[in-house]
Design a protein around this motif. Structure first.
Motif, PDB file in Angstrom:
ATOM      1  N   ILE A  48      32.799  27.653  58.799  1.00 19.24           N
ATOM      2  CA  ILE A  48      32.969  27.991  60.283  1.00 19.24           C
ATOM      3  C   ILE A  48      34.132  28.978  60.314  1.00 19.24           C
ATOM      4  CG2 ILE A  48      33.335  27.105  62.703  1.00 19.24           C
ATOM      5  CD1 ILE A  48      30.755  25.869  61.529  1.00 19.24           C
ATOM      6  N   ILE A  49      33.992  29.965  61.083  1.00 25.74           N
ATOM      7  CA  ILE A  49      34.838  30.752  61.569  1.00 25.74           C
ATOM      8  C   ILE A  49      35.139  30.358  63.050  1.00 25.74           C
ATOM      9  CG2 ILE A  49      35.626  33.093  62.126  1.00 25.74           C
ATOM     10  CD1 ILE A  49      33.429  34.120  60.453  1.00 25.74           C
ATOM     11  N   GLN A  50      36.564  30.035  63.346  1.00 25.97           N
ATOM     12  CA  GLN A  50      37.067  29.709  64.611  1.00 25.97           C
ATOM     13  C   GLN A  50      37.947  30.659  65.387  1.00 25.97           C
ATOM     14  OE1 GLN A  50      36.137  26.443  66.153  1.00 25.97           O
ATOM     15  NE2 GLN A  50      37.052  27.552  68.076  1.00 25.97           N
ATOM     16  N   GLY A  59      36.413  43.057  74.051  1.00 23.63           N
ATOM     17  CA  GLY A  59      35.040  43.555  73.761  1.00 23.63           C
ATOM     18  C   GLY A  59      33.984  42.748  72.965  1.00 23.63           C
ATOM     19  N   THR A  60      33.412  43.339  71.997  1.00 23.63           N
ATOM     20  CA  THR A  60      32.483  42.316  71.200  1.00 23.63           C
ATOM     21  C   THR A  60      33.069  42.054  69.663  1.00 23.63           C
ATOM     22  OG1 THR A  60      31.487  44.321  70.320  1.00 23.63           O
ATOM     23  CG2 THR A  60      30.376  43.542  72.205  1.00 23.63           C
ATOM     24  N   VAL A  61      32.698  40.774  69.277  1.00 23.46           N
ATOM     25  CA  VAL A  61      33.337  40.482  67.868  1.00 23.46           C
ATOM     26  C   VAL A  61      32.123  40.357  67.153  1.00 23.46           C
ATOM     27  CG1 VAL A  61      34.523  38.954  66.479  1.00 23.46           C
ATOM     28  CG2 VAL A  61      35.256  39.366  69.134  1.00 23.46           C
ATOM     29  N   ASP A  62      32.062  41.184  65.937  1.00 24.99           N
ATOM     30  CA  ASP A  62      31.112  41.199  64.901  1.00 24.99           C
ATOM     31  C   ASP A  62      31.623  39.974  63.539  1.00 24.99           C
ATOM     32  OD1 ASP A  62      28.986  42.766  66.043  1.00 24.99           O
ATOM     33  OD2 ASP A  62      30.509  44.395  65.794  1.00 24.99           O
ATOM     34  N   TYR A  63      30.825  39.040  63.369  1.00 27.45           N
ATOM     35  CA  TYR A  63      31.322  38.153  62.262  1.00 27.45           C
ATOM     36  C   TYR A  63      30.462  38.228  61.170  1.00 27.45           C
ATOM     37  CZ  TYR A  63      33.856  35.551  65.886  1.00 27.45           C
ATOM     38  OH  TYR A  63      34.854  35.399  66.928  1.00 27.45           O
ATOM     39  N   ASP A  64      30.765  38.131  59.903  1.00 29.02           N
ATOM     40  CA  ASP A  64      29.961  38.216  58.628  1.00 29.02           C
ATOM     41  C   ASP A  64      30.552  37.392  57.944  1.00 29.02           C
ATOM     42  OD1 ASP A  64      29.429  41.069  59.879  1.00 29.02           O
ATOM     43  OD2 ASP A  64      27.780  40.635  58.276  1.00 29.02           O
ATOM     44  N   THR A  81      25.096  38.253  51.890  1.00 31.05           N
ATOM     45  CA  THR A  81      25.472  37.994  53.378  1.00 31.05           C
ATOM     46  C   THR A  81      24.735  36.479  53.354  1.00 31.05           C
ATOM     47  OG1 THR A  81      25.430  40.128  54.142  1.00 31.05           O
ATOM     48  CG2 THR A  81      25.212  38.545  55.643  1.00 31.05           C
ATOM     49  N   LEU A  82      25.671  35.632  54.066  1.00 30.28           N
ATOM     50  CA  LEU A  82      25.017  34.290  54.197  1.00 30.28           C
ATOM     51  C   LEU A  82      24.752  34.040  55.684  1.00 30.28           C
ATOM     52  CD1 LEU A  82      27.309  31.386  52.434  1.00 30.28           C
ATOM     53  CD2 LEU A  82      24.894  31.988  51.995  1.00 30.28           C
ATOM     54  N   TRP A  83      25.498  34.608  56.611  1.00 29.81           N
ATOM     55  CA  TRP A  83      25.349  34.739  58.084  1.00 29.81           C
ATOM     56  C   TRP A  83      26.086  35.833  58.833  1.00 29.81           C
ATOM     57  CZ3 TRP A  83      29.560  34.137  61.640  1.00 29.81           C
ATOM     58  CH2 TRP A  83      29.168  33.646  62.845  1.00 29.81           C
ATOM     59  N   ARG A  84      25.422  36.058  59.948  1.00 31.72           N
ATOM     60  CA  ARG A  84      26.142  37.390  60.835  1.00 31.72           C
ATOM     61  C   ARG A  84      25.809  36.941  62.113  1.00 31.72           C
ATOM     62  NH1 ARG A  84      23.888  42.339  58.434  1.00 31.72           N
ATOM     63  NH2 ARG A  84      25.465  42.106  57.112  1.00 31.72           N
ATOM     64  N   VAL A 138      35.590  40.493  60.121  1.00 32.23           N
ATOM     65  CA  VAL A 138      35.519  40.687  61.371  1.00 32.23           C
ATOM     66  C   VAL A 138      35.926  41.807  62.039  1.00 32.23           C
ATOM     67  CG1 VAL A 138      36.884  39.374  63.410  1.00 32.23           C
ATOM     68  CG2 VAL A 138      36.604  38.089  61.312  1.00 32.23           C
ATOM     69  N   LYS A 139      34.929  42.418  62.883  1.00 31.02           N
ATOM     70  CA  LYS A 139      35.266  43.476  63.530  1.00 31.02           C
ATOM     71  C   LYS A 139      35.266  43.287  65.070  1.00 31.02           C
ATOM     72  CE  LYS A 139      33.008  48.028  64.091  1.00 31.02           C
ATOM     73  NZ  LYS A 139      31.970  49.143  63.846  1.00 31.02           N
TER      74      LYS A 139
END
Length: 308
Positions: free
Chosen positions: A215-217, A227-232, A245-248, A287-288
């Motif tokens: 989990i990314i918390q 703004g927006t946050v892109d998680y990978d 890639t497991l999850w996006r 994280v972008k």
């Protein structure tokens, strides 16, 4: 005025106010009135501490002869006062206590704490308020506070961190992974992107299925960029030794909900698991953060292209 009187007649006005004695002590140190420094120190040792006097005694110059004794007395006072430091009753006070006081409170009271997760959250919240600068905050957390959090709750000593920009690599040993589960979870030290704080947690979930969960918390910080946050989340696997890639997921900076993925426990932990390479699980987190203005500009450009 008290210092001037002492310099003329060698006496201090009797007082039970420890904060006033600290004021006189600091003035005496500034003007190098050694006999007054000694008398103030002796009286302070004999008086009950208050929160204000204890905090100030933690920051006494080392040139003061009794600074070490007063600092130790202050630490004992704080540790006793905040024995139940996770109680909501004390949170506002604790957020104003300096690092030396927090270290004293944790070092003396951690053995009796039932919730190690709550200790971890408390430490992060305190650091966010005390150190707005992310570089300074990271240094304080990694060097002074996170090593004090019990190992099975914190990844401090088992996660190796490389932090180029907003790409973070974690390396988790098999022995720590299997030894820490099924009890509790492990967490990484916080990492930051555009002023926003995050951490990665790993735990075993038994319901509704037996799974390994990442989990990314997002921390409750005050990053200025919106703004927006892109998680990978990616993991390195055999035989290719490449990250897959497991999850996006894409969300917004205002969302503090944790996001992540799960993998069946039976696929993760066996000796022939494709996820462990040399007995290490290699995880990479991207994280972008894209500022809202950039998102709106891109949207406007796309709409103009569509119209034309």
């Amino acid at each position: 005025m008290e210092l001037l009187r002492f310099m003329y007649n060698g006496r201090l006005t009797p007082t039970t106010e420890s904060t006033l004695l600290v004021d006189i002590l600091m003035a005496a140190d500034k003007f190098d009135v050694v006999s007054c420094i000694k008398l103030c120190g002796q009286r302070l040792i004999g008086l009950p501490m208050t929160l204000e006097s204890a905090v100030r005694c933690l920051d006494l110059p080392c040139s003061i002869s009794m600074a070490a004794d007063l600092s130790e007395a202050a630490k004992k006072f704080l540790a006793k006062r905040y024995k139940k430091f996770l109680s909501t009753k004390f949170q506002d006070e604790l957020m104003r206590i300096p690092l030396a006081g927090i270290v004293a409170i944790l070092s003396r009271n951690l053995p009796g704490v039932a919730s190690e997760k709550s200790v971890y959250d408390f430490v992060l919240r305190w650091a966010d308020l005390q150190y707005p600068n992310s570089e300074q905050r990271r240094e304080i957390l990694s060097s002074s506070l996170l090593p004090m959090v019990p190992l099975r709750c914190s990844m401090t000593n088992v996660i190796l961190i490389d932090q180029p920009s907003c790409i973070i690599n974690f390396s988790l040993k098999r022995e720590h992974c299997s030894g820490s589960f099924p009890s509790g979870s492990m967490r990484s030290p916080p990492f930051y992107c555009a002023g926003h704080g995050f951490f990665l947690s790993a735990h075993r979930r038994m319901e509704p299925s037996n799974s390994f969960v990442l989990i990314i918390q997002k921390l409750e910080d005050k990053g200025l960029v919106r703004g927006t946050v892109d998680y990978d989340i990616e993991v390195k696997t055999t035989p290719s030794l490449e990250f897959t890639t497991l999850w996006r997921r894409t969300t917004t900076t205002g969302c503090t909900q944790g996001f992540g993925c799960s993998v069946p426990w039976s696929e993760v932990i066996p000796d022939d698991s494709p996820f462990f390479i040399d007995d290490k699980l290699h995880i990479r987190v991207h994280v972008k953060i894209t500022p809202a203005a950039v998102v709106m500009h891109a949207l406007a450009t796309s709409m103009m292209c569509f119209i034309h």
